[in-house]
Structures are given as C-alpha cells and as structure tokens.
Design an enzyme around this catalytic site. Structure first.
Site, PDB file in Angstrom:
ATOM      1  N   LYS A  45      -0.496  -3.195   3.713  1.00 55.92           N
ATOM      2  CA  LYS A  45      -1.471  -2.701   4.671  1.00 55.92           C
ATOM      3  C   LYS A  45      -2.337  -1.603   4.054  1.00 55.92           C
ATOM      4  CE  LYS A  45       2.078  -2.942   8.268  1.00 55.92           C
ATOM      5  NZ  LYS A  45       2.993  -2.108   9.046  1.00 55.92           N
ATOM      6  N   GLY A  46      -1.870  -1.067   2.945  1.00 58.30           N
ATOM      7  CA  GLY A  46      -2.498   0.140   2.389  1.00 58.30           C
ATOM      8  C   GLY A  46      -3.969  -0.004   2.054  1.00 58.30           C
ATOM      9  N   GLU A 101      -6.864  -3.017  -4.012  1.00 60.85           N
ATOM     10  CA  GLU A 101      -5.594  -2.314  -3.786  1.00 60.85           C
ATOM     11  C   GLU A 101      -5.841  -0.836  -3.513  1.00 60.85           C
ATOM     12  OE1 GLU A 101      -2.734  -2.133  -2.980  1.00 60.85           O
ATOM     13  OE2 GLU A 101      -1.362  -3.481  -3.988  1.00 60.85           O
ATOM     14  N   ASP A 102      -4.944  -0.227  -2.784  1.00 63.09           N
ATOM     15  CA  ASP A 102      -5.040   1.214  -2.577  1.00 63.09           C
ATOM     16  C   ASP A 102      -4.460   1.976  -3.756  1.00 63.09           C
ATOM     17  OD1 ASP A 102      -2.621   0.088  -1.784  1.00 63.09           O
ATOM     18  OD2 ASP A 102      -2.138   1.702  -0.407  1.00 63.09           O
ATOM     19  N   ASP A 105       1.154   1.912  -8.756  1.00 67.62           N
ATOM     20  CA  ASP A 105       2.209   2.879  -9.043  1.00 67.62           C
ATOM     21  C   ASP A 105       2.923   2.400 -10.314  1.00 67.62           C
ATOM     22  OD1 ASP A 105       4.392   4.683  -8.630  1.00 67.62           O
ATOM     23  OD2 ASP A 105       3.926   4.706  -6.504  1.00 67.62           O
ATOM     24  N   PHE A 154       4.252  12.071  -4.590  1.00 68.87           N
ATOM     25  CA  PHE A 154       4.291  11.264  -3.362  1.00 68.87           C
ATOM     26  C   PHE A 154       3.018  11.554  -2.565  1.00 68.87           C
ATOM     27  CE2 PHE A 154       5.207   9.252   0.440  1.00 68.87           C
ATOM     28  CZ  PHE A 154       6.391   8.550   0.354  1.00 68.87           C
ATOM     29  N   VAL A 155       2.114  10.597  -2.565  1.00 69.02           N
ATOM     30  CA  VAL A 155       0.828  10.829  -1.898  1.00 69.02           C
ATOM     31  C   VAL A 155       0.682   9.939  -0.661  1.00 69.02           C
ATOM     32  CG1 VAL A 155      -0.366  11.608  -3.976  1.00 69.02           C
ATOM     33  CG2 VAL A 155      -0.391   9.175  -3.405  1.00 69.02           C
ATOM     34  N   ARG A 167      -1.466   7.083   7.415  1.00 70.78           N
ATOM     35  CA  ARG A 167      -2.423   6.117   6.866  1.00 70.78           C
ATOM     36  C   ARG A 167      -3.859   6.469   7.258  1.00 70.78           C
ATOM     37  NH1 ARG A 167       0.258   1.518   4.751  1.00 70.78           N
ATOM     38  NH2 ARG A 167       2.124   0.872   5.850  1.00 70.78           N
TER      39      ARG A 167
END
Ligand code: PRP
Length: 181
Positions: A45-46, A101-102, A105, A154-155, A167
């Site tokens: 969902k990002g 994509e958001d 990682d 951690f963002v 979000r």
C-alpha cells in the site's frame, strides 16, 4: 497530516521537497518513455501517495495497475520470499513496465518483482522509488530513478506506516523509538 508530528524525532524529507523532486523525476520519465507506452505498476500500500502524485506530474499517457505483495519473514525482517496477495489485472507481456515504489530497503521485494515481471514477458522493467536506504541493501538491483537516499532508520510518512499508522503524513521522518519499543 503534517510531518511535524510529536511522534517524529527527525524530519528527513518535507512535503515541499517531495513535490519538487517528483516534478524532476517526472520530466526524466516523460523523456525516457516519450516513444513508448508505459504501464505504471504500484506496489500496495505504501506507494499509493507516490503513484498519485507522480502519475499526475507526468505528461505522457500512462496506464496504472497495482500489486500487493508480502514477504515471508518475521516482523520487520524481509526474507526475500514473496507472496502475491493481489496480482496485476493487466497482462504485462510485451509491455514497458515502470514499478512505482515508496521505499527500497533490503531490495529483496523489488529484486523478486523485477524477475517475476521479466518472466511474464514484459518488454522492459524499470524502477522508480521515492526512497532508498543504501545501507540496508542485501541484494544489488538496478534502480533507474531514486527520489532520496536516506539513512537506515525506521521511517514513516508519505505512504510508509508503522502498524498501518502514519501513512498520511505529508513528509517522511524518523519514528520515535518510544512508539515501537
Ligand atoms: C515495504 C515497501 C516495499 C518493501 C521494501 O512494503 O513498500 O514494498 O517494504 O522492503 P525490501 O526492500 O526490504 O524488500 P511493506 O511490506 O511494508 O508493505 P506496505 O507497502 O503495504 O506498507
């Protein structure tokens, strides 16, 4: 919701910076696909806010489709094995696909997705990601467009969540460890 939020210890990217960077990326993407039909593939969902803003900043006509995937693994640790929760509606055979994509990682999700789309016969597969954490990379993937390289923290915000929260923050920031520890 504004990124200046009590649970955010440091703002990494503001809403204005995102907007400016998206218009730069859109110009490059317009040029790259000027003579091709492109299918924008958002990863739920990002990527929802990024897809919404990037697609409207493009001048080229582009279709949109969505996939939802989940990596097997415990908690926040990706394993590299990916399960499709919602598949594409479109047939990607002979299509030029741009994955939207958001964040990248470890890179495991995108590595798997790129191979999967090529195996389905896509004519080309490129990636645009708003964020990338270079220090978290576990596999090498070719990413044509990156919005911002960020530290391995951690963002949350602009699509990125913690337990489905945050979000809708309009920028990206580091989440206070007090929230998740
Ligand atoms: C995030 C992000 C990427 C993936 C990146 O999705 O949107 O798809 O993790 O991680 P990787 O590079 O280590 O593979 P997430 O699984 O958190 O789902 P969401 O987009 O629904 O929040």
């Amino acid at each position: 919701m504004q990124i200046n939020h009590p649970d955010i210890t440091q703002v990494l990217v503001t809403a204005d910076q995102i907007r400016d960077r998206i218009s730069e990326l859109a110009k490059e993407i317009d040029e790259f696909y000027s003579d091709k039909d492109v299918l924008l593939l958002g990863v739920l969902k990002g990527a929802v806010p990024f897809m919404a803003d990037l697609s409207r900043a493009l001048s080229i006509p582009a279709q949109q489709d969505w996939m939802a995937v989940s990596s097997y693994g415990s908690g926040t640790v990706s394993s590299g094995v990916v399960r499709i929760l919602k598949d594409l509606d479109a047939d990607v055979k002979d299509r030029h696909v741009l994955i939207v994509e958001d964040i990248i990682d470890s890179g495991l999700t995108l590595s798997w997705l790129t191979s999967n789309l090529k195996a389905r016969g896509a004519a080309s597969v490129e990636i645009v990601t708003l964020l990338r954490k270079p220090d978290a990379a576990k596999v090498k993937i070719t990413v044509r467009w990156v919005g911002f390289d960020i530290p391995n923290e951690f963002v949350v915000g602009y699509g990125l969540d913690f337990n489905e929260n945050y979000r809708s923050l309009d920028g990206v920031g580091i989440l206070s460890p007090a929230v998740y520890s």
